[in-house]
Design an enzyme around this catalytic site. Structure first.
Site, mmCIF file in Angstrom:
data_model
loop_
_atom_site.group_PDB
_atom_site.id
_atom_site.type_symbol
_atom_site.label_atom_id
_atom_site.label_comp_id
_atom_site.label_asym_id
_atom_site.label_seq_id
_atom_site.Cartn_x
_atom_site.Cartn_y
_atom_site.Cartn_z
ATOM 1 C CG HIS A 1 -1.768 1.176 1.430
ATOM 2 N ND1 HIS A 1 -3.133 1.141 1.215
ATOM 3 C CD2 HIS A 1 -1.487 2.439 1.832
ATOM 4 C CE1 HIS A 1 -3.642 2.349 1.473
ATOM 5 N NE2 HIS A 1 -2.658 3.147 1.860
ATOM 6 C CD GLU A 2 1.704 3.403 3.640
ATOM 7 O OE1 GLU A 2 1.784 4.493 3.027
ATOM 8 O OE2 GLU A 2 0.718 3.118 4.334
ATOM 9 C CG HIS B 1 -6.017 6.329 0.558
ATOM 10 N ND1 HIS B 1 -5.959 7.138 1.659
ATOM 11 C CD2 HIS B 1 -4.994 5.449 0.694
ATOM 12 C CE1 HIS B 1 -4.944 6.759 2.428
ATOM 13 N NE2 HIS B 1 -4.343 5.739 1.848
ATOM 14 C CG HIS C 1 0.259 6.162 -0.820
ATOM 15 N ND1 HIS C 1 -0.929 6.556 -1.403
ATOM 16 C CD2 HIS C 1 -0.071 5.722 0.427
ATOM 17 C CE1 HIS C 1 -1.930 6.372 -0.547
ATOM 18 N NE2 HIS C 1 -1.437 5.853 0.565
#
Length: 197
Positions: free
Chosen positions: A141-142, A151, A145
């Protein structure tokens, strides 16, 4: 389909996490390799390969001040990567793993659209779960980014998608169409050179 890309990921284990695993460096290494394997399964749909380019454990003491403010910690880590880590080893992205409990319900933080940047291609990960999948999803997830993914919001709701604002315990882990679109846009507009070697 997305072009074949590869990320050389470098992992830093801070002193709190090192202590949490009873200073057992081989156990930590095995744990992290398993997480990266799962990250590769997650990212395979984007034709992206993650290579674990190194692991550094802060066994004696932290080399930055890891604090309950995730924002401050990430900022310090970004500077440290640029001025220290990259002087010693090459990598496309670095993640700092810690057992520190951050303010609020934050379990990770990363800069947006910064992959390949010498300072800001970094992420911060709280070692919040003993379940490898949940940790791999947090790390993925990080990294997402850094790769330009926002998101998931209205119009691309997906409870168990990687870029959902809140980590779900559901087993299905994939990228929403929005995430794939964000990633393609990032590749097209920013042309991150380090991914293409």
């Amino acid at each position: 389909p997305a072009p074949q890309t590869s990320i050389e990921l470098f992992l830093i284990v801070d002193h709190s996490m090192y202590a949490k695993y009873n200073s057992n460096s081989s156990k930590i290494t095995t744990t992290l390799k398993a997480r990266v394997n799962i990250m590769n399964a997650i990212y395979s749909s984007l034709n992206l390969v993650i290579t674990l380019s190194g692991i550094e454990m802060w066994s004696a003491a932290d080399l930055i001040t890891v604090q309950s403010s995730s924002r401050n910690t990430l900022k310090l880590f970004a500077s440290w990567r640029e001025t220290d880590l990259l002087k010693r080893t090459s990598n496309d992205n670095a993640q700092l793993l810690t057992a520190t409990n951050f303010n609020g319900n934050t379990v990770g933080l990363a800069y947006l659209k910064t992959m390949c940047n010498s300072k800001y291609s970094v992420g911060l990960i709280q070692d919040h779960s003993a379940i490898p999948l949940l940790m791999a999803v947090t790390m993925a997830h990080e990294l997402g980014h850094n790769l330009g993914m926002n998101h998931d919001g209205a119009g691309c709701s997906c409870a168990t998608c990687i870029m959902a604002p809140v980590l779900s315990s559901g087993p299905a882990k994939s990228f929403s169409d929005c995430s794939k679109h964000d990633y393609q846009s990032f590749l097209t507009i920013h042309k991150p050179q380090c991914l293409l070697n």
